[in-house]
Write an enzyme that holds these catalytic residues in place. Structure first.
Site, PDB file in Angstrom:
ATOM      1  N   GLY A  25       0.806  -1.212   0.000  1.00 26.75           N
ATOM      2  CA  GLY A  25       0.000   0.000   0.000  1.00 26.75           C
ATOM      3  C   GLY A  25       0.836   1.257   0.000  1.00 26.75           C
ATOM      4  O   GLY A  25       0.588   2.193  -0.765  1.00 26.75           O
ATOM      5  N   VAL A  89       8.900   4.042  13.902  1.00 27.31           N
ATOM      6  CA  VAL A  89       7.939   4.992  14.457  1.00 27.31           C
ATOM      7  C   VAL A  89       7.582   4.586  15.876  1.00 27.31           C
ATOM      8  O   VAL A  89       7.194   3.443  16.141  1.00 27.31           O
ATOM      9  CB  VAL A  89       6.681   5.067  13.574  1.00 27.31           C
ATOM     10  CG1 VAL A  89       5.590   5.890  14.247  1.00 27.31           C
ATOM     11  CG2 VAL A  89       7.027   5.666  12.215  1.00 27.31           C
ATOM     12  N   GLU A 180      -0.440 -23.309   1.165  1.00 28.89           N
ATOM     13  CA  GLU A 180       0.778 -23.318   0.352  1.00 28.89           C
ATOM     14  C   GLU A 180       1.962 -23.887   1.128  1.00 28.89           C
ATOM     15  O   GLU A 180       2.774 -24.637   0.581  1.00 28.89           O
ATOM     16  CB  GLU A 180       1.064 -21.906  -0.148  1.00 28.89           C
ATOM     17  CG  GLU A 180       0.040 -21.445  -1.177  1.00 28.89           C
ATOM     18  CD  GLU A 180       0.211 -20.004  -1.637  1.00 28.89           C
ATOM     19  OE1 GLU A 180      -0.430 -19.623  -2.633  1.00 28.89           O
ATOM     20  OE2 GLU A 180       0.979 -19.266  -1.000  1.00 28.89           O
TER      21      GLU A 180
END
Length: 438
Positions: A25, A89, A180
């Site tokens: 994103g 952060v 998977e």
């Protein structure tokens, strides 16, 4: 604390967009703002982007870790309005439009939280301590070391109970990652174990998959779920549906269906939770530790703070639990938010986010995959080829695409891999990497 540099402080007239997180994103947003009248600063505690869908292949030694990581700065070499700081952060300070980091205080005009998600152990600290998660490259390398170390130990131990536990693998979670990973372990059992580990047989190794829902790949079609289950059972994977892990002490794993399994290998793929930085009020955190936002991904209660991807939840009647926590969602939200940020800067109307589901793919092993693409449902070899093509094309960097392609090509014909290296031993007691072998 470092002195605040010009990269940390907005000295220009353009509004500053600070993005926390270099995942799908965050990168999509920064790239889409390439020609926008803004100054972009991306913060991440790693200097690389991770292609998370292939972490499981690093974990089982099919590909090298470097091939799914790509330097963030390299992606934006030609983007003049972009800068990057390697920083962790610590806290968001909405009242002062600043972010506290380990390199100083950073000012923003617009803040975008794209921190992604982490493994969710649902509050069970014992399982969190002993099970292995796989959300980043270091964790995938830890898991690779654990698997290979346990196989080496199984070769020499004279304790048959210990050998049984070392050769038993339990994957918890029947979503794409769990399916998977189970398929890859089954493939290792059949194609590699007896060939490379003389003295061990495929009959010594057991693979279990535990899933809480009544079917695998619950987000996909029933056809995909049924076919995935068949592929796995054909590979001798034992599947427990509608079952939940109750406890795991490093040797005994108990399931609420009454089953107890002796194992040294519990691979946790059962859930994720959003990585929410400090400074976001608890009353806007919703299910899955996700931040509630409005329909343009703006955090509720704020005018200039946004959240996208796994850490974001747009709650509407159509999406009561938010959108799927997958890479396409994060990418689409990043690109959509870029347009809305430009509109906000120019005092123009914004448009609500609309998610376009382009389909879901999952591979179960050699020549086996399932695909749901709109109304199209298909499984088997063609789905496997499509899965490979989509993943290669989605990788960052031409070199990574080439490395993965040739690794898969060679592995396919050799039915083996050259990447099963214990380059950093994993201490199973302290659950930490041996510092001397880093």
């Amino acid at each position: 604390m470092f002195t605040v540099t010009s990269e940390n402080k907005n000295n220009g007239s353009k509004p500053r967009v600070v993005i926390i997180g270099g995942g799908f994103g965050g990168l999509a947003l920064a790239q889409k703002l390439k020609k926008a009248p803004v100054e972009i600063l991306l913060l991440d505690k790693n200097n690389y982007h991770t292609f998370q869908p292939l972490l499981y292949q690093v974990a089982i030694g099919s590909i090298e870790a470097d091939s799914i990581g790509f330097p963030i700065r390299r992606i934006f070499t030609k983007q003049n309005n972009f800068s990057f700081n390697l920083a962790e952060v610590k806290k968001i300070n909405p009242e002062s439009n600043t972010v506290t980091t380990d390199i100083g205080t950073v000012h923003y005009d617009y803040l975008v939280i794209a921190t992604g998600s982490n493994t969710n152990f649902f509050g069970n600290t014992e399982i969190e301590h002993f099970a292995m998660s796989m959300k980043n490259i270091p964790e995938a390398l830890n898991l690779r070391s654990l698997i290979l170390q346990n196989l080496e130990t199984a070769l020499v131990t004279t304790d048959m109970r210990e050998k049984f536990a070392l050769m038993t693998f339990v994957v918890v979670g029947g979503g794409p990652t769990g399916v998977e990973l189970s398929g890859a372990l089954a493939e290792m059992r059949h194609l590699i174990l007896g060939k490379d580990y003389h003295g061990l047989s495929k009959y010594d190794m057991r693979v279990y998959l535990v899933e809480g829902k009544d079917r695998l790949l619950a987000a996909m079609s029933p056809q995909a779920s049924e076919k995935a289950k068949k592929f796995l059972t054909d590979g001798d994977v034992t599947i427990f549906n509608s079952a939940h892990v109750q406890s795991y002490d490093g040797f005994y794993l108990t399931i609420d269906n009454g089953k107890t399994i002796k194992t040294r290998n519990v691979l946790w793929a059962a859930g994720v939770k959003g990585e929410v930085p400090d400074g976001i009020p608890a009353d806007i955190i919703t299910r899955g530790n996700r931040i509630q936002t409005d329909e343009i991904n703006r955090v509720k209660g704020y005018e200039n703070i946004f959240a996208i991807g796994d850490v974001s939840a747009i709650i509407t009647p159509e999406t009561p639990n938010g959108h799927p926590g997958v890479a396409p969602t994060a990418i689409q939200q990043g690109e959509w938010l870029a347009k809305n940020l430009v509109n906000l800067i120019n005092n123009q109307p914004t448009t609500p986010f609309v998610y376009k589901d382009k389909g879901t793919l999952a591979t179960i092993g050699r020549n086996q995959a399932v695909a749901d693409l709109g109304r199209l449902r298909f499984q088997g070899f063609f789905a496997w080829l499509l899965w490979g093509f989509v993943h290669i094309m989605s990788l960052a960097g031409f070199s990574n695409k080439g490395i993965i392609f040739f690794s898969w090509f060679i592995n396919y014909f050799n039915k083996n891999s050259d990447n099963r290296l214990i380059v950093r031993s994993f201490n199973t007691e302290t659950r930490k990497i041996n510092e001397a072998s880093k």
